[in-house]
Design a protein around this motif. Structure first.
Motif, PDB file in Angstrom:
ATOM      1  N   GLY A   1       0.498  -1.207  -0.103  1.00 58.48           N
ATOM      2  CA  GLY A   1       0.165   0.039   0.088  1.00 58.48           C
ATOM      3  C   GLY A   1       0.707   1.103   0.076  1.00 58.48           C
ATOM      4  N   THR A   2       2.110   1.406   0.757  1.00 61.07           N
ATOM      5  CA  THR A   2       2.809   2.262   0.883  1.00 61.07           C
ATOM      6  C   THR A   2       3.462   2.669  -0.663  1.00 61.07           C
ATOM      7  OG1 THR A   2       3.363   1.808   3.225  1.00 61.07           O
ATOM      8  CG2 THR A   2       4.889   3.400   1.938  1.00 61.07           C
TER       9      THR A   2
ATOM     10  N   GLY B   1       2.508   1.505  -3.291  1.00 62.30           N
ATOM     11  CA  GLY B   1       1.240   1.763  -4.544  1.00 62.30           C
ATOM     12  C   GLY B   1       0.750   3.393  -4.592  1.00 62.30           C
ATOM     13  N   ALA B   2       0.768   3.778  -3.083  1.00 57.66           N
ATOM     14  CA  ALA B   2       0.510   4.941  -2.802  1.00 57.66           C
ATOM     15  C   ALA B   2       1.479   6.092  -3.495  1.00 57.66           C
ATOM     16  CB  ALA B   2       0.261   5.233  -1.496  1.00 57.66           C
ATOM     17  N   GLN B   3       2.636   5.628  -3.287  1.00 54.50           N
ATOM     18  CA  GLN B   3       3.892   6.417  -3.888  1.00 54.50           C
ATOM     19  C   GLN B   3       3.612   6.528  -5.274  1.00 54.50           C
ATOM     20  OE1 GLN B   3       6.067   8.224  -1.754  1.00 54.50           O
ATOM     21  NE2 GLN B   3       6.328   9.264  -3.640  1.00 54.50           N
TER      22      GLN B   3
ATOM     23  N   GLY C   1       1.160   5.876  -7.179  1.00 50.68           N
ATOM     24  CA  GLY C   1       0.094   6.285  -7.845  1.00 50.68           C
ATOM     25  C   GLY C   1      -0.209   7.864  -7.436  1.00 50.68           C
TER      26      GLY C   1
ATOM     27  N   GLY D   1      -1.316  12.165   0.966  1.00 47.90           N
ATOM     28  CA  GLY D   1      -0.271  10.838   0.852  1.00 47.90           C
ATOM     29  C   GLY D   1       0.612  10.839   1.909  1.00 47.90           C
TER      30      GLY D   1
ATOM     31  N   GLY E   1       0.489   6.960   3.387  1.00 43.99           N
ATOM     32  CA  GLY E   1       1.540   6.187   2.984  1.00 43.99           C
ATOM     33  C   GLY E   1       2.207   6.089   4.367  1.00 43.99           C
TER      34      GLY E   1
ATOM     35  N   GLY F   1      -1.570   2.929 -10.696  1.00 44.91           N
ATOM     36  CA  GLY F   1      -2.576   2.924  -9.426  1.00 44.91           C
ATOM     37  C   GLY F   1      -3.128   1.543  -9.108  1.00 44.91           C
TER      38      GLY F   1
ATOM     39  N   PHE G   1      -2.098   0.230  -5.331  1.00 47.72           N
ATOM     40  CA  PHE G   1      -2.964   1.053  -4.267  1.00 47.72           C
ATOM     41  C   PHE G   1      -4.288   0.751  -4.238  1.00 47.72           C
ATOM     42  CE2 PHE G   1      -4.761   4.987  -2.816  1.00 47.72           C
ATOM     43  CZ  PHE G   1      -4.291   4.940  -1.462  1.00 47.72           C
TER      44      PHE G   1
END
Length: 348
Positions: free
Chosen positions: A146-147, A149-151, A153, A163, A167, A272, A275
């Protein structure tokens, strides 16, 4: 004789859980009505999916189960309870089928896996430890994804205030879980306490079923003892290998989702996808409905739309993905449950 008195919190939970289920069902139905055109369009496209991509997605899902079984194998082996990988894959599939179809499935599937481990030679504390650590590693792996993917995305720690929150939350969760696992594993006393918690869970499940608790669940004072008085010994590189396998477990499932998108001819939103997948897994992990039916599909479809997939494509891809990773595996899991049940000395 003891009298069980329900607490206020328990009574509130008894009342609120059916209400929560009703709200989820209403919400899913409302979304289905709202997006009925996209839903119908997506459903009609299931007949045009590419068989080769579907086969590849099934293979990716098999890799996911093999990775999870390898995690469990290494953990049990560290506790002097080597269980062969083939049996572990069968146990995981059977446990998944139980968890997906039985009310309060998580509790039943956990107890089922625990009993399968102990019947194959694992001490209760080792079985509990292996279950807890494999589950926690998967949560930590999802948090790390998730971390990342957030970065990727655009919602990373350095991208925006939101974020930073998203994140950092994923990262803190991953680091915290891994640190707690290493701390817990160094003490037999801590492992014994964890074993007693699962023992209590098993007793509760059997009381719900109105069945007598198996004799092997309760023994003498040495029941929870480990061969190693200092806990379960794992080196840093062992933990790194386990974490890598937990990531493979998730990445293979994400690959199945990407292949489902490709199977219906939609573009894969690589920026994305991870995420969106991580967010949907968090939403579908809330045990309101068996198998998270409706919740899993709705949350994943919404997450995909949020990262740029057209609604009709998102619905078609999610239906294909769930067909491969849930509905196809459900009868396989129950067939393996029946086979394991017939095995000599198998738990009922």
């Amino acid at each position: 004789m003891s009298i069980s008195v329900a607490t206020t919190d328990q009574r509130q939970w008894t009342v609120s859980r059916p209400a929560a289920k009703a709200m989820v069902i209403v919400a899913v139905a409302a979304i289905a009505v709202w997006q009925h055109k996209a839903l119908a369009s997506g459903a009609t496209r299931l007949g045009t999916v590419s068989p080769s991509f579907v086969a590849a997605a099934l293979l990716a899902e098999l890799v996911s189960f093999l990775a999870l079984a390898e995690v469990q194998h290494r953990l049990l082996q560290a506790g002097n309870a080597p269980v062969d990988r083939r049996s572990l894959v069968a146990i995981d599939l059977a446990s998944g089928a139980i968890g997906a179809t039985v009310p309060v499935g998580f509790a039943f599937s956990t107890v089922y896996t625990y009993r399968q481990f102990t019947r194959r030679g694992a001490r209760p504390a080792v079985a509990v430890w292996a279950l807890a650590v494999s589950g926690a590693l998967c949560v930590a792996g999802l948090a790390a994804l998730g971390t990342a993917g957030a970065q990727v995305g655009g919602l990373g720690v350095l991208s925006s205030p939101l974020g930073t929150v998203v994140g950092a939350s994923f990262a803190i969760t991953a680091v915290g879980i891994l640190s707690a696992l290493m701390w817990l594993s160094r003490s037999t006393t801590r492992l014994e306490r964890a074993a007693r918690v699962v023992g209590g869970l098993q007793a509760s499940v059997y009381r719900m079923l109105h069945r007598p608790l198996p004799e092997e669940a309760w023994g003498d004072a040495g029941l929870f003892a480990l061969d190693r008085p200092g806990g379960v010994s794992l080196r840093v590189r062992d933990w790194a290998g386990l974490f890598a396998l937990a990531e493979v477990n998730w990445l293979a499932d994400i690959a199945a989702l990407a292949l489902a998108l490709a199977a219906i001819g939609a573009g894969v939103p690589w920026g994305g996808l991870v995420f969106a997948y991580a967010l949907s897994q968090v939403a579908s992990s809330i045990p309101l409905l068996p198998g998270s039916v409706g919740v899993a599909e709705g949350s994943l479809a919404l997450a995909l739309v949020g990262v740029g997939v057209r609604p009709a494509d998102a619905i078609a891809a999610v239906l294909t993905y769930r067909l491969i990773t849930f509905w196809v595996l459900l009868p396989v899991g129950w067939a393996l449950w029946a086979r394991l049940r017939r095995a000599p000395g198998a738990p009922a």
